[in-house]
Design a protein around this motif. Structure first.
Motif: not given
Length: 210
Positions: A102, A151, A153, A195, A197, A199-200, A202-203
């Motif tokens: 992460r 993973d 953001t 972010q 924890t 996944d909204t 993610l990437r």
């Protein structure tokens, strides 16, 4: 979680550290000088080293579950800027080798496909005249993250201010109606820690603003 924070002594980084600790996370900060950082960062595990050095990153990241990068650099109208991309490439390599997945990284409005959405003054004057070299390196930084297996953001705040947090922001990837904006560093810190924890995004590369 155990979190490594890069750029922890910066104005936004200090707020990220404080927010993460308040939420019960164990924070490690890679800093250039423990002696100088100790006054600003309490309750933090300090590791001394250069963020561009893979060996220093490896020491700092041991046992961590996630990384936040809030690295910044000063305006540099004429000199090439390489700090952000060099440190990020080193970080990505270490994270992939250590299987730490992460990564939350702050870049800014004007990076990647958010270029041209800063409003007339920022797009026509500030970015090309004062921040062009910085944003060229932010683009390389984002490319290094996008090309990784992590993973990730990438968080792109609008112009930062030091006002109190509002606790309510907009997070956008459709920038068709965006022409500048501002946001408190405290709200950026809140969003970044969330972010770790969630996944909204993610990437994805959310632009955050008031």
């Amino acid at each position: 979680m155990k979190i490594l924070v890069l750029g922890a002594t910066g104005a936004t980084g200090r707020l990220i550290v404080a927010k993460a600790i308040a939420q019960g996370h164990h924070v490690v900060a890679l800093v250039r000088s423990k002696a100088k950082a100790a006054a600003d960062l309490t309750g933090v595990e300090l590791v001394e080293g250069d963020a561009r050095d893979a060996a220093a990153l490896t020491r700092a990241i041991a046992g961590c579950d996630a990384v936040v990068s809030s690295l910044g650099t000063a305006m540099s109208p004429f000199r090439e800027v390489t700090l952000l991309s060099t440190a990020t490439r080193a970080l990505v390599g270490v994270m992939e080798r250590q299987d730490i997945r992460r990564l939350v990284c702050i870049t800014g409005l004007g990076a990647g496909d958010s270029r041209g959405h800063g409003g007339f003054f920022f797009d026509r004057l500030v970015l090309p005249l004062l921040l062009r070299k910085v944003y060229e390196d932010k683009n390389r930084q984002e490319d290094a993250i996008r090309g990784s297996t992590l993973d990730w953001t990438i968080v792109r705040p609008t112009v930062l201010n030091d006002k109190p947090a509002r606790g309510s922001i907009e997070a956008l990837t459709d920038l068709s109606g965006v022409h500048g904006g501002t946001i408190a560093r405290a709200d950026v810190a809140d969003f970044v820690v969330q972010q770790l924890t969630a996944d909204t995004w993610l990437r994805k590369t959310p632009l955050i603003t008031w």
